[in-house]
Motif scaffolding. Structure first.
Motif, PDB file in Angstrom:
ATOM      1  N   ASP A  11       0.702  -1.204  -0.375  1.00  6.89           N
ATOM      2  CA  ASP A  11      -0.142  -0.183   0.014  1.00  6.89           C
ATOM      3  C   ASP A  11       1.341   1.122  -0.248  1.00  6.89           C
ATOM      4  O   ASP A  11       1.820   1.403   0.519  1.00  6.89           O
ATOM      5  CB  ASP A  11      -1.168  -0.368   1.566  1.00  6.89           C
ATOM      6  N   GLY A  12       0.526   1.864  -0.657  1.00  7.34           N
ATOM      7  CA  GLY A  12       1.183   3.601  -0.888  1.00  7.34           C
ATOM      8  C   GLY A  12       0.498   4.504  -0.674  1.00  7.34           C
ATOM      9  O   GLY A  12      -0.605   4.592  -1.064  1.00  7.34           O
ATOM     10  N   VAL A  13       1.135   5.768  -1.771  1.00  7.74           N
ATOM     11  CA  VAL A  13       0.612   6.835  -1.693  1.00  7.74           C
ATOM     12  C   VAL A  13       0.351   7.539  -3.698  1.00  7.74           C
ATOM     13  O   VAL A  13       1.886   7.112  -3.503  1.00  7.74           O
ATOM     14  CB  VAL A  13       1.189   7.762  -0.414  1.00  7.74           C
ATOM     15  N   ALA A  14      -0.493   7.960  -4.485  1.00  2.30           N
ATOM     16  CA  ALA A  14      -0.506   7.691  -5.756  1.00  2.30           C
ATOM     17  C   ALA A  14       0.388   9.274  -5.815  1.00  2.30           C
ATOM     18  O   ALA A  14       0.588  10.238  -5.149  1.00  2.30           O
ATOM     19  CB  ALA A  14      -1.819   8.448  -6.124  1.00  2.30           C
ATOM     20  N   ASN A  15       1.266   9.119  -7.070  1.00  7.96           N
ATOM     21  CA  ASN A  15       2.900   9.858  -7.303  1.00  7.96           C
ATOM     22  C   ASN A  15       3.620  10.399  -6.624  1.00  7.96           C
ATOM     23  O   ASN A  15       4.357  10.860  -6.637  1.00  7.96           O
ATOM     24  CB  ASN A  15       1.754  11.403  -7.676  1.00  7.96           C
ATOM     25  N   ILE A  16       3.356   9.465  -6.001  1.00  7.35           N
ATOM     26  CA  ILE A  16       4.993   9.142  -5.229  1.00  7.35           C
ATOM     27  C   ILE A  16       5.428   7.963  -4.551  1.00  7.35           C
ATOM     28  O   ILE A  16       4.601   7.317  -4.732  1.00  7.35           O
ATOM     29  CB  ILE A  16       4.404   9.573  -3.476  1.00  7.35           C
ATOM     30  N   ASP A  17       7.081   7.938  -4.781  1.00 13.23           N
ATOM     31  CA  ASP A  17       8.168   6.478  -4.759  1.00 13.23           C
ATOM     32  C   ASP A  17       7.544   5.543  -5.932  1.00 13.23           C
ATOM     33  O   ASP A  17       7.110   4.344  -5.421  1.00 13.23           O
ATOM     34  CB  ASP A  17       7.114   6.061  -3.192  1.00 13.23           C
ATOM     35  N   GLY A  18       6.752   5.711  -6.875  1.00 13.05           N
ATOM     36  CA  GLY A  18       7.053   4.730  -7.830  1.00 13.05           C
ATOM     37  C   GLY A  18       5.382   4.495  -8.365  1.00 13.05           C
ATOM     38  O   GLY A  18       5.033   4.100  -9.220  1.00 13.05           O
ATOM     39  N   TYR A  19       4.727   4.870  -7.540  1.00 16.81           N
ATOM     40  CA  TYR A  19       3.507   4.964  -7.215  1.00 16.81           C
ATOM     41  C   TYR A  19       2.999   5.515  -8.417  1.00 16.81           C
ATOM     42  O   TYR A  19       3.401   7.010  -8.743  1.00 16.81           O
ATOM     43  CB  TYR A  19       2.407   4.983  -5.743  1.00 16.81           C
ATOM     44  N   GLY A  20       1.943   5.278  -9.204  1.00 16.84           N
ATOM     45  CA  GLY A  20       1.155   6.367 -10.808  1.00 16.84           C
ATOM     46  C   GLY A  20       0.043   7.774  -9.915  1.00 16.84           C
ATOM     47  O   GLY A  20       0.269   7.732  -8.537  1.00 16.84           O
ATOM     48  N   ASP A  21       0.460   8.661 -10.600  1.00 18.43           N
ATOM     49  CA  ASP A  21      -0.874   9.273 -10.355  1.00 18.43           C
ATOM     50  C   ASP A  21      -2.068   9.031 -10.830  1.00 18.43           C
ATOM     51  O   ASP A  21      -2.743   8.241 -11.956  1.00 18.43           O
ATOM     52  CB  ASP A  21      -0.506  11.037 -10.309  1.00 18.43           C
ATOM     53  N   MET A  22      -3.091  10.050  -9.729  1.00 20.08           N
ATOM     54  CA  MET A  22      -4.625  10.133 -10.474  1.00 20.08           C
ATOM     55  C   MET A  22      -5.413  11.474 -11.430  1.00 20.08           C
ATOM     56  O   MET A  22      -4.535  12.226 -10.762  1.00 20.08           O
ATOM     57  CB  MET A  22      -5.548   9.506  -8.906  1.00 20.08           C
ATOM     58  N   GLN A  23      -6.154  10.997 -12.119  1.00 18.60           N
ATOM     59  CA  GLN A  23      -6.493  11.402 -13.368  1.00 18.60           C
ATOM     60  C   GLN A  23      -8.409  11.864 -12.969  1.00 18.60           C
ATOM     61  O   GLN A  23      -9.175  10.694 -13.224  1.00 18.60           O
ATOM     62  CB  GLN A  23      -6.433  11.060 -14.399  1.00 18.60           C
ATOM     63  N   GLN A  24      -8.729  12.673 -12.362  1.00 14.82           N
ATOM     64  CA  GLN A  24     -10.568  12.713 -11.749  1.00 14.82           C
ATOM     65  C   GLN A  24     -11.092  13.241 -13.320  1.00 14.82           C
ATOM     66  O   GLN A  24     -10.713  13.426 -14.182  1.00 14.82           O
ATOM     67  CB  GLN A  24     -10.129  14.019 -10.885  1.00 14.82           C
ATOM     68  N   SER A  25     -12.233  12.425 -13.093  1.00 25.91           N
ATOM     69  CA  SER A  25     -12.870  13.038 -14.291  1.00 25.91           C
ATOM     70  C   SER A  25     -12.534  11.923 -15.304  1.00 25.91           C
ATOM     71  O   SER A  25     -12.472  12.310 -16.986  1.00 25.91           O
ATOM     72  CB  SER A  25     -13.358  14.287 -14.841  1.00 25.91           C
ATOM     73  N   ASN A  26     -11.469  10.092 -15.354  1.00 26.52           N
ATOM     74  CA  ASN A  26     -11.435   9.885 -16.579  1.00 26.52           C
ATOM     75  C   ASN A  26     -11.327   8.994 -15.698  1.00 26.52           C
ATOM     76  O   ASN A  26     -11.514   8.336 -14.689  1.00 26.52           O
ATOM     77  CB  ASN A  26      -9.451  10.690 -17.161  1.00 26.52           C
TER      78      ASN A  26
END
Length: 262
Positions: free
Chosen positions: A203-218
């Motif tokens: 488990d981790g946080v988006a957009n940190i340490d290699g995790y992907g980022d989230m795109q709202q309304s997509n």
């Protein structure tokens, strides 16, 4: 005749191949779907004359042998976890992952499943849930009469509460990744479960340490390429037909051989 059984394994393999391709095409518009491919290996060989064996008393070595193959077998249908294209929806609770990670979903029995499908809604308690009504983790509840739902690249969910002009952060949607994401077990409903092959969830946080980022309304579309699937389908059909012709030819040879001894 050995060729009959060898060709039969080829027909069975291509039948499975077509099944895999048809499932990919059927899920062409399935959100977050990851396509599969059939992987094959040759069967054990009958070594009539082993390569490298001694060919004479003088010590000469056979440069080639006689190896009769037994056909083909299916060894797996690995799933290709490449990124799908993002499609804008305009729905505030639709979220696409761009990069590594899965959404973590809590099931009614308390276990967890994982998905790339970010088609989320609110239930009657205001919780953010998936299409089956199971809450996204960590559980986030949106208060009544709130407005202006925003979800940033790190997964923070913010709303504007009644009587306030500044957004309030309600929580943060997390992401989960695996050492071998292709080792996850598909269970339907766009969900996966962990297996010994996938490794434990991280488990981790988006957009940190290699995790992907989230795109709202997509939403992330299926990574199925229509042209490639149709080409593979044609190739599988031709391979099936060729194996069928081998069976027909072997049968004719057996009939000719039988006629000689009548």
């Amino acid at each position: 005749m050995r060729a009959l059984y060898t060709a039969a394994t080829g027909m069975a393999a291509q039948e499975l191949n077509v099944q895999v391709i048809s499932n990919n095409i059927a899920n062409l518009r399935t959100t977050g779907y990851k396509k599969q491919r059939a992987a094959f290996q040759d069967l054990i060989y009958d070594h009539v004359r082993r390569v490298g064996a001694q060919a004479s008393d003088q010590g000469t070595i056979l440069p080639v042998g006689i190896d009769l193959g037994g056909g083909v077998k299916t060894v797996g249908t690995p799933r290709l976890m490449s990124q799908g294209t993002l499609s804008m929806t305009g729905n505030d609770l639709d979220i696409a992952i761009r990069g590594e990670g899965f959404f973590k979903i809590q099931m009614p029995d308390g276990t967890y499943q994982y998905t790339r499908d970010g088609t989320f809604q609110m239930d009657n308690q205001g919780r953010i849930v998936n299409a089956q009504g199971n809450p996204v983790q960590p559980t986030i509840t949106i208060p009544q009469n709130s407005s202006g739902i925003t979800i940033n690249a790190q997964g923070q969910v913010s709303v504007t509460l009644p009587g306030s002009t500044t957004p309030t952060v309600l929580g943060q949607i997390g992401l989960t990744r695996f050492v071998n994401k292709a080792g996850l077990q598909p269970v339907g409903d766009n969900n996966f479960t962990e297996t010994p092959a996938s490794g434990p969830p991280q488990d981790g946080v988006a957009n940190i340490d290699g995790y992907g980022d989230m795109q709202q309304s997509n939403l992330e579309q299926a990574n199925v390429e229509v042209v490639s699937e149709i080409s593979d389908l044609i190739a599988a059909q031709r391979a099936y037909e060729m194996n069928a012709k081998v069976i027909s030819a072997a049968d004719q040879m057996l009939q000719s051989a039988s006629a000689l001894f009548r």
